[in-house]
Enzyme design. Structure first.
Site, PDB file in Angstrom:
ATOM      1  N   TYR A 249     -14.700  33.293 -80.424  1.00  0.00           N
ATOM      2  CA  TYR A 249     -14.252  33.513 -79.221  1.00  0.00           C
ATOM      3  C   TYR A 249     -15.325  33.858 -78.314  1.00  0.00           C
ATOM      4  CZ  TYR A 249     -11.749  35.610 -75.324  1.00  0.00           C
ATOM      5  OH  TYR A 249     -11.262  36.008 -74.091  1.00  0.00           O
TER       6      TYR A 249
HETATM    7  O1  LIG Z   1     -11.801  42.127 -72.488  1.00  0.00           O
HETATM    8  C1  LIG Z   1     -12.018  41.235 -73.287  1.00  0.00           C
HETATM    9  O2  LIG Z   1     -12.691  40.517 -73.545  1.00  0.00           O
HETATM   10  C2  LIG Z   1     -11.055  40.926 -74.458  1.00  0.00           C
HETATM   11  O3  LIG Z   1      -9.909  41.766 -74.451  1.00  0.00           O
HETATM   12  C3  LIG Z   1      -9.083  41.649 -75.381  1.00  0.00           C
HETATM   13  O4  LIG Z   1      -9.619  41.862 -76.937  1.00  0.00           O
HETATM   14  P1  LIG Z   1      -9.775  43.430 -77.202  1.00  0.00           P
HETATM   15  O5  LIG Z   1     -10.309  44.178 -76.271  1.00  0.00           O
HETATM   16  O6  LIG Z   1     -10.087  43.322 -78.853  1.00  0.00           O
HETATM   17  O7  LIG Z   1      -8.262  43.847 -77.341  1.00  0.00           O
HETATM   18  P2  LIG Z   1      -7.161  44.178 -78.318  1.00  0.00           P
HETATM   19  O8  LIG Z   1      -6.918  43.068 -79.505  1.00  0.00           O
HETATM   20  O9  LIG Z   1      -5.864  44.634 -77.703  1.00  0.00           O
HETATM   21  O10 LIG Z   1      -7.916  45.415 -78.968  1.00  0.00           O
HETATM   22  C4  LIG Z   1      -7.935  46.516 -78.304  1.00  0.00           C
HETATM   23  C5  LIG Z   1      -8.631  47.743 -79.242  1.00  0.00           C
HETATM   24  O11 LIG Z   1      -7.568  47.933 -80.105  1.00  0.00           O
HETATM   25  C6  LIG Z   1      -8.344  48.026 -81.507  1.00  0.00           C
HETATM   26  N1  LIG Z   1      -7.249  47.383 -82.525  1.00  0.00           N
HETATM   27  C7  LIG Z   1      -6.901  46.062 -82.559  1.00  0.00           C
HETATM   28  C8  LIG Z   1      -6.094  45.861 -83.502  1.00  0.00           C
HETATM   29  C9  LIG Z   1      -5.480  46.718 -84.376  1.00  0.00           C
HETATM   30  O12 LIG Z   1      -4.730  46.351 -85.180  1.00  0.00           O
HETATM   31  N2  LIG Z   1      -6.156  47.774 -84.354  1.00  0.00           N
HETATM   32  C10 LIG Z   1      -6.932  48.450 -83.457  1.00  0.00           C
HETATM   33  O13 LIG Z   1      -7.317  49.379 -83.239  1.00  0.00           O
HETATM   34  C11 LIG Z   1      -9.609  46.822 -81.262  1.00  0.00           C
HETATM   35  O14 LIG Z   1     -10.374  47.190 -82.044  1.00  0.00           O
HETATM   36  C12 LIG Z   1      -9.834  47.221 -79.832  1.00  0.00           C
HETATM   37  O15 LIG Z   1     -10.769  48.333 -79.630  1.00  0.00           O
HETATM   38  C13 LIG Z   1      -8.339  40.352 -75.398  1.00  0.00           C
HETATM   39  O16 LIG Z   1      -7.735  39.918 -76.505  1.00  0.00           O
HETATM   40  C14 LIG Z   1      -9.224  39.292 -75.264  1.00  0.00           C
HETATM   41  O17 LIG Z   1      -8.522  38.095 -75.203  1.00  0.00           O
HETATM   42  C15 LIG Z   1     -10.149  39.358 -74.174  1.00  0.00           C
HETATM   43  O18 LIG Z   1     -11.128  38.399 -73.791  1.00  0.00           O
END
Ligand SMILES: O=C(O)[C@H]1O[C@H](OP(=O)(O)OP(=O)(O)OC[C@H]2O[C@@H](n3ccc(=O)[nH]c3=O)[C@H](O)[C@@H]2O)[C@H](O)[C@@H](O)[C@@H]1O
Length: 437
Positions: A249
């Site tokens: 991604y």
């Molecule tokens: O800012 C960005 O660049 C990205 O932000 C999000 O990606 P992400 O930060 O990974 O967002 P989430 O999937 O909501 O995860 C948020 C946090 O929760 C954590 N997480 C996620 C999923 C899970 O089951 N458990 C968990 O602890 C992840 O490691 C992360 O630290 C978006 O999904 C992307 O499309 C975007 O580009």
């Protein structure tokens, strides 16, 4: 048919052997019959096998089984009534307003940006392929919301160049807000093709049409904080290295930034990339942690909370949607005109990249504590090691460039933003009775 058969019956199949048989005629007839039966039998088996293979083969029916090839879906567009709707939606209604094509308008950020532009009198036309990466009924609900404020969303894919050309024929868009993308960090391991399809091929398809449009529009588009990848220097500044993506991604978003450079350099397109930092809020994306944590806490299901090696904290610079919308509008308002025409560059054009974050990272476990308080339910926490599937340990934006050049100033902290999200969530899903998809 029977005449032909009887004629064929009279002709020995192997005339050379004919004379050697004791009762040539009868015997040969029998042989002929049995070999014809065998031939028919084996032909049927063979045909059957081909049919089984054909119907079970994924390539025979690519649409439901290969979501990376979504553009193969056909959409209905065109005709005088359709053009009238397109024109009316894109009509500028305020003095000095702009007319904007918003791709991904039924998406989370797209819906909010479209509504904000419309509110201030700009012309807005949406474009969205309504794919099923997450529950399409949420996209339809956002569409209904926009329709009520006069924004029409054309149903189609950014890879459909004929459709894009038609849109520019009908409306001389001054700006494109390009938000259509395959989002999500972890899903890239499941369906890599969909990222290439939307974030690379789709971007090129859009830029190709923009470069040939006359006048060329200025383009503002969504990059991502994930381009910082394994960068450890904090807070992340636009000058930091972005050549170590941790997910496909992130790699496609980084590729987008390089592609933007090329189109700016060759064709004089004005291009602004916005690196969003984990955007959240009402009408959000159900694939994001804050959203499905809310759903699962309410259901009493355990939620996986990632931690880094040695119980290291995993944190995100969560940014509230209204702050992001302000950043998007400011980027559109400060975008200079593209300099080319008819596919030819006339002079240097603007090329920008900005971080749009909140500048205060919050550990994921704190996010869960805030949700527990707001939902008045204790979460079943399942602490687990950060999987090696593209996640980075933390993000933290340095926003001084956006502050200086866009007047960007985020004002919503996570507690306040989540409160608004939870209020929306509970009313949208009918007090938790209707389950989020
Ligand atoms: O800012 C960005 O660049 C990205 O932000 C999000 O990606 P992400 O930060 O990974 O967002 P989430 O999937 O909501 O995860 C948020 C946090 O929760 C954590 N997480 C996620 C999923 C899970 O089951 N458990 C968990 O602890 C992840 O490691 C992360 O630290 C978006 O999904 C992307 O499309 C975007 O580009």
């Amino acid at each position: 048919m029977s005449k032909q058969m009887s004629h064929l019956d009279d002709i020995p199949s192997t005339p050379g052997k004919f004379k050697m048989e004791k009762s040539p005629f009868v015997h040969n007839r029998l042989r002929w019959h049995s070999s014809l039966a065998k031939l028919t039998f084996w032909s049927c088996i063979f045909l059957g096998l081909i049919l089984i293979f054909f119907f079970r083969s994924p390539s025979s029916n690519p649409l439901p089984q290969d979501p990376s090839r979504r553009s193969l879906r056909t959409y209905n567009w065109g005709g005088p009534a359709w053009e009238k709707r397109v024109r009316s939606s894109a009509r500028v209604r305020s003095h000095n307003g702009i007319s904007v094509l918003v791709t991904g308008a039924a998406g989370f950020v797209g819906t909010h940006v479209s509504a904000a532009l419309k509110r201030r009198g700009d012309g807005v036309l949406g474009l969205d392929n309504f794919n099923d990466y997450y529950d399409p009924s949420l996209k339809r609900a956002r569409q209904a919301l926009l329709e009520r404020s006069g924004v029409f969303i054309v149903e189609g894919d950014i890879n459909d160049s004929a459709l894009l050309r038609k849109l520019f024929e009908v409306v001389a868009f001054t700006h494109v807000m390009h938000l259509a993308a395959q989002a999500g960090v972890r899903y890239a391991m499941e369906n890599p093709g969909s990222y290439v399809h939307s974030n690379i091929a789709g971007l090129v398809s859009l830029l190709e049409v923009c470069k040939s449009a006359n006048p060329q529009p200025a383009i503002v588009w969504a990059s991502s904080s994930s381009v910082y990848g394994l960068n450890t220097k904090v807070p992340f500044s636009e000058k930091d290295r972005t050549d170590q993506p941790a997910s496909l991604y992130a790699a496609t978003k980084k590729a987008g930034e390089e592609i933007a450079h090329t189109y700016n350099h060759i064709y004089g397109l004005s291009l602004t990339g916005l690196r969003f930092f984990t955007v959240y809020g009402p009408w959000g994306r159900p694939d994001m942690a804050y959203f499905f944590f809310t759903r699962d806490i309410l259901k009493g299901k355990s939620i996986p909370i990632f931690e880094a090696a040695n119980h290291g904290t995993v944190a995100r610079d969560f940014t509230y949607i209204d702050d992001i919308v302000k950043g998007c509008l400011a980027a559109l308002d400060t975008a200079e005109k593209s300099t080319g025409s008819g596919g030819k560059k006339k002079g240097p054009a603007q090329l920008r990249v900005y971080n749009l974050g909140n500048t205060s990272p919050v550990p994921v476990s704190d996010l869960v504590s805030i949700l527990e308080r707001l939902l008045k339910v204790n979460a079943k926490r399942d602490i687990m090691k950060l999987p090696r599937n593209g996640d980075v340990q933390f993000t933290h934006a340095n926003i001084s460039l956006a502050q200086r050049e866009l007047g960007y100033k985020p004002s919503t902290d996570l507690q306040t933003g989540l409160k608004k999200f939870v209020r929306w969530y509970l009313s949208y899903y009918n007090g938790g009775k209707k389950a989020a998809g």
